[in-house]
Design a protein around this motif. Structure first.
Motif, PDB file in Angstrom:
ATOM      1  N   PRO A  22       3.322   6.337   0.443  1.00 45.02           N
ATOM      2  CA  PRO A  22       4.151   6.001   0.640  1.00 45.02           C
ATOM      3  C   PRO A  22       4.498   4.864   2.108  1.00 45.02           C
ATOM      4  O   PRO A  22       5.066   3.802   1.633  1.00 45.02           O
ATOM      5  CB  PRO A  22       5.494   7.233   0.236  1.00 45.02           C
ATOM      6  CG  PRO A  22       4.616   8.281   0.824  1.00 45.02           C
ATOM      7  CD  PRO A  22       3.343   7.960   0.598  1.00 45.02           C
ATOM      8  N   ARG A  23       3.535   4.460   3.058  1.00 42.57           N
ATOM      9  CA  ARG A  23       3.395   4.033   3.646  1.00 42.57           C
ATOM     10  C   ARG A  23       2.432   2.598   2.902  1.00 42.57           C
ATOM     11  O   ARG A  23       2.507   2.223   3.501  1.00 42.57           O
ATOM     12  CB  ARG A  23       2.644   4.433   4.738  1.00 42.57           C
ATOM     13  CG  ARG A  23       1.299   5.276   4.628  1.00 42.57           C
ATOM     14  CD  ARG A  23       0.625   5.635   5.950  1.00 42.57           C
ATOM     15  NE  ARG A  23      -0.350   6.079   5.888  1.00 42.57           N
ATOM     16  CZ  ARG A  23      -1.064   6.567   7.031  1.00 42.57           C
ATOM     17  NH1 ARG A  23      -0.625   5.894   8.587  1.00 42.57           N
ATOM     18  NH2 ARG A  23      -2.327   7.123   6.994  1.00 42.57           N
ATOM     19  N   LYS A  24       1.785   2.684   2.002  1.00 46.62           N
ATOM     20  CA  LYS A  24       0.281   1.685   2.061  1.00 46.62           C
ATOM     21  C   LYS A  24       1.404   0.013   1.537  1.00 46.62           C
ATOM     22  O   LYS A  24       1.761   0.418   0.528  1.00 46.62           O
ATOM     23  CB  LYS A  24       0.030   2.026   0.235  1.00 46.62           C
ATOM     24  CG  LYS A  24      -1.254   1.741   0.682  1.00 46.62           C
ATOM     25  CD  LYS A  24      -2.344   2.312  -1.018  1.00 46.62           C
ATOM     26  CE  LYS A  24      -3.800   2.220   0.010  1.00 46.62           C
ATOM     27  NZ  LYS A  24      -5.025   3.032  -0.848  1.00 46.62           N
ATOM     28  N   LEU A  25       0.351  -0.773   2.083  1.00 49.95           N
ATOM     29  CA  LEU A  25       1.359  -1.700   1.888  1.00 49.95           C
ATOM     30  C   LEU A  25       1.048  -1.863   0.522  1.00 49.95           C
ATOM     31  O   LEU A  25      -0.641  -1.743  -0.405  1.00 49.95           O
ATOM     32  CB  LEU A  25       0.310  -2.972   2.774  1.00 49.95           C
ATOM     33  CG  LEU A  25       1.267  -3.036   4.700  1.00 49.95           C
ATOM     34  CD1 LEU A  25       0.295  -3.405   5.105  1.00 49.95           C
ATOM     35  CD2 LEU A  25       2.349  -2.847   4.513  1.00 49.95           C
ATOM     36  N   LEU A  26       1.726  -2.918  -0.580  1.00 45.60           N
ATOM     37  CA  LEU A  26       1.761  -3.986  -1.183  1.00 45.60           C
ATOM     38  C   LEU A  26       0.458  -4.817  -1.987  1.00 45.60           C
ATOM     39  O   LEU A  26      -0.616  -4.503  -2.724  1.00 45.60           O
ATOM     40  CB  LEU A  26       2.588  -4.740  -2.523  1.00 45.60           C
ATOM     41  CG  LEU A  26       2.301  -5.279  -3.343  1.00 45.60           C
ATOM     42  CD1 LEU A  26       1.969  -4.115  -4.488  1.00 45.60           C
ATOM     43  CD2 LEU A  26       3.648  -5.738  -3.698  1.00 45.60           C
ATOM     44  N   VAL A  27      -0.298  -4.715  -0.787  1.00 43.78           N
ATOM     45  CA  VAL A  27      -1.618  -6.142  -0.494  1.00 43.78           C
ATOM     46  C   VAL A  27      -2.786  -4.468  -0.562  1.00 43.78           C
ATOM     47  O   VAL A  27      -3.737  -5.138  -1.082  1.00 43.78           O
ATOM     48  CB  VAL A  27      -1.622  -6.794   0.696  1.00 43.78           C
ATOM     49  CG1 VAL A  27      -1.854  -6.150   2.103  1.00 43.78           C
ATOM     50  CG2 VAL A  27      -2.781  -8.049   0.471  1.00 43.78           C
ATOM     51  N   ASP A  28      -2.789  -4.088   0.125  1.00 41.18           N
ATOM     52  CA  ASP A  28      -4.177  -2.884  -0.128  1.00 41.18           C
ATOM     53  C   ASP A  28      -3.869  -2.331  -1.569  1.00 41.18           C
ATOM     54  O   ASP A  28      -4.906  -1.885  -1.349  1.00 41.18           O
ATOM     55  CB  ASP A  28      -3.844  -2.183   1.178  1.00 41.18           C
ATOM     56  CG  ASP A  28      -3.456  -2.233   2.397  1.00 41.18           C
ATOM     57  OD1 ASP A  28      -4.114  -3.435   3.245  1.00 41.18           O
ATOM     58  OD2 ASP A  28      -2.704  -2.200   3.216  1.00 41.18           O
ATOM     59  N   PHE A  29      -2.645  -2.219  -1.466  1.00 43.19           N
ATOM     60  CA  PHE A  29      -3.275  -1.823  -3.530  1.00 43.19           C
ATOM     61  C   PHE A  29      -3.638  -2.146  -4.334  1.00 43.19           C
ATOM     62  O   PHE A  29      -4.545  -1.206  -4.681  1.00 43.19           O
ATOM     63  CB  PHE A  29      -2.074  -0.840  -3.548  1.00 43.19           C
ATOM     64  CG  PHE A  29      -1.289   0.027  -5.090  1.00 43.19           C
ATOM     65  CD1 PHE A  29      -1.724   1.628  -5.002  1.00 43.19           C
ATOM     66  CD2 PHE A  29      -1.549  -0.467  -5.819  1.00 43.19           C
ATOM     67  CE1 PHE A  29      -1.815   2.275  -5.964  1.00 43.19           C
ATOM     68  CE2 PHE A  29      -1.744   0.039  -7.395  1.00 43.19           C
ATOM     69  CZ  PHE A  29      -1.988   1.540  -7.224  1.00 43.19           C
ATOM     70  N   ILE A  30      -3.133  -3.235  -3.932  1.00 41.51           N
ATOM     71  CA  ILE A  30      -3.735  -4.384  -5.212  1.00 41.51           C
ATOM     72  C   ILE A  30      -5.013  -4.729  -5.090  1.00 41.51           C
ATOM     73  O   ILE A  30      -5.837  -4.941  -6.101  1.00 41.51           O
ATOM     74  CB  ILE A  30      -2.735  -5.912  -4.601  1.00 41.51           C
ATOM     75  CG1 ILE A  30      -1.240  -5.745  -5.840  1.00 41.51           C
ATOM     76  CG2 ILE A  30      -3.666  -6.099  -5.766  1.00 41.51           C
ATOM     77  CD1 ILE A  30      -0.592  -6.748  -5.083  1.00 41.51           C
ATOM     78  N   ARG A  31      -5.705  -4.776  -3.696  1.00 47.72           N
ATOM     79  CA  ARG A  31      -6.853  -5.022  -3.504  1.00 47.72           C
ATOM     80  C   ARG A  31      -7.837  -3.679  -3.650  1.00 47.72           C
ATOM     81  O   ARG A  31      -8.853  -4.007  -4.052  1.00 47.72           O
ATOM     82  CB  ARG A  31      -7.539  -5.489  -1.986  1.00 47.72           C
ATOM     83  CG  ARG A  31      -6.456  -6.453  -2.179  1.00 47.72           C
ATOM     84  CD  ARG A  31      -6.561  -7.497  -0.716  1.00 47.72           C
ATOM     85  NE  ARG A  31      -8.083  -7.635   0.263  1.00 47.72           N
ATOM     86  CZ  ARG A  31      -8.961  -7.777   0.308  1.00 47.72           C
ATOM     87  NH1 ARG A  31      -9.265  -9.159  -1.027  1.00 47.72           N
ATOM     88  NH2 ARG A  31     -10.625  -7.638   0.587  1.00 47.72           N
ATOM     89  N   ASP A  32      -6.916  -2.650  -3.011  1.00 45.52           N
ATOM     90  CA  ASP A  32      -8.165  -1.366  -2.806  1.00 45.52           C
ATOM     91  C   ASP A  32      -7.929  -0.807  -3.460  1.00 45.52           C
ATOM     92  O   ASP A  32      -9.475  -0.058  -4.514  1.00 45.52           O
ATOM     93  CB  ASP A  32      -8.057  -0.717  -1.780  1.00 45.52           C
ATOM     94  CG  ASP A  32      -7.748  -1.252  -0.317  1.00 45.52           C
ATOM     95  OD1 ASP A  32      -8.604  -2.436  -0.218  1.00 45.52           O
ATOM     96  OD2 ASP A  32      -7.359  -1.293   0.672  1.00 45.52           O
ATOM     97  N   ASP A  33      -7.101   0.311  -4.099  1.00 46.71           N
ATOM     98  CA  ASP A  33      -6.827   0.483  -5.220  1.00 46.71           C
ATOM     99  C   ASP A  33      -6.935  -0.239  -6.984  1.00 46.71           C
ATOM    100  O   ASP A  33      -7.799   0.729  -8.273  1.00 46.71           O
ATOM    101  CB  ASP A  33      -5.399   0.896  -5.562  1.00 46.71           C
ATOM    102  CG  ASP A  33      -5.002   2.044  -4.307  1.00 46.71           C
ATOM    103  OD1 ASP A  33      -5.362   1.707  -3.132  1.00 46.71           O
ATOM    104  OD2 ASP A  33      -4.787   3.258  -4.489  1.00 46.71           O
ATOM    105  N   LEU A  34      -6.818  -1.296  -7.013  1.00 43.10           N
ATOM    106  CA  LEU A  34      -6.453  -2.365  -8.780  1.00 43.10           C
ATOM    107  C   LEU A  34      -7.935  -2.770  -7.940  1.00 43.10           C
ATOM    108  O   LEU A  34      -8.157  -3.195  -9.796  1.00 43.10           O
ATOM    109  CB  LEU A  34      -5.405  -2.744  -8.779  1.00 43.10           C
ATOM    110  CG  LEU A  34      -4.175  -2.322  -8.698  1.00 43.10           C
ATOM    111  CD1 LEU A  34      -3.350  -3.017  -8.916  1.00 43.10           C
ATOM    112  CD2 LEU A  34      -4.555  -0.712  -9.368  1.00 43.10           C
ATOM    113  N   GLY A  35      -8.565  -3.383  -7.015  1.00 40.08           N
ATOM    114  CA  GLY A  35      -9.760  -3.483  -7.509  1.00 40.08           C
ATOM    115  C   GLY A  35      -9.668  -5.325  -7.553  1.00 40.08           C
ATOM    116  O   GLY A  35     -10.484  -5.864  -7.691  1.00 40.08           O
ATOM    117  N   LEU A  36      -8.143  -5.698  -7.079  1.00 42.53           N
ATOM    118  CA  LEU A  36      -7.808  -7.070  -7.558  1.00 42.53           C
ATOM    119  C   LEU A  36      -7.930  -7.575  -5.880  1.00 42.53           C
ATOM    120  O   LEU A  36      -7.701  -7.879  -5.489  1.00 42.53           O
ATOM    121  CB  LEU A  36      -6.557  -7.489  -8.023  1.00 42.53           C
ATOM    122  CG  LEU A  36      -6.030  -7.362  -9.240  1.00 42.53           C
ATOM    123  CD1 LEU A  36      -4.884  -6.870  -9.576  1.00 42.53           C
ATOM    124  CD2 LEU A  36      -6.793  -7.495 -10.021  1.00 42.53           C
TER     125      LEU A  36
END
Ligand code: FES
Ligand code: FES
Length: 161
Positions: A22-36
């Motif tokens: 729940p604490r993960k930043l959206l930018v980190d999710f976009i970059r690290d999890d989605l590879g964008l």
């Protein structure tokens, strides 16, 4: 640690799903999890604008949002600007033609902020462009090339409509 949460949203036209703390930043999710990785991280506290994306159509700083807040949203990142056949968005083309970047670090945020500016004001003056992009910092260009590029893209987009 809090339980991971499922998150699902549309990004650059495709639905993507994942699980995140729940604490993960959206930018980190976009970059690290989605590879964008086109969306950049500069200050991570809302100052530099490098992380700017379109969130439900409006410019937003993805370092100031949590990934879980994006559930159900529609997001565009710089990877979503060009057409599927690779044709550059008029803003990308104009940035290229007007030498509106040097190191390129600010460029994704600049492009997304410029998209939002032209959505709201398709015919901005130079002053309005400077004000509209003032939330994104560039350490290289002195901004004139960026302003010229946005003006040129606005002209091109109006004439093609
Ligand atoms: Fe988000 Fe600087 S990284 S505003
Ligand atoms: Fe280097 Fe803008 S081109 S920060």
């Amino acid at each position: 640690m809090a339980e991971p949460r499922k998150v699902s949203f549309k990004i650059n036209g495709a639905v993507r799903e994942g699980t995140t703390e729940p604490r993960k930043l959206l930018v980190d999710f976009i970059r690290d999890d989605l590879g964008l990785t086109g969306t950049h991280i500069g200050c991570e506290h809302g100052i530099c604008g490098a992380c700017t994306i379109l969130f439900n159509g409006e410019a937003a700083r993805s370092c100031l949002m949590l990934a879980v807040q994006a559930d159900g949203a529609e997001i565009t990142t710089v990877e979503g600007l060009a057409a599927p056949d690779g044709t550059l968005h008029p803003l990308q083309q104009a940035f290229w033609e007007h030498h509106a970047l040097q190191c390129g670090f600010c460029t994704p945020g600049m492009l997304m902020a410029a998209c939002d500016l032209l959505r709201v004001n398709p015919s901005p003056t130079e002053e309005e462009i400077r004000t509209g992009l003032s939330a994104v910092l560039c350490r290289c260009t002195g901004y004139q090339g960026i302003v010229d590029a946005v003006k040129a893209a606005a002209d091109r987009m109006r004439s093609s409509n």
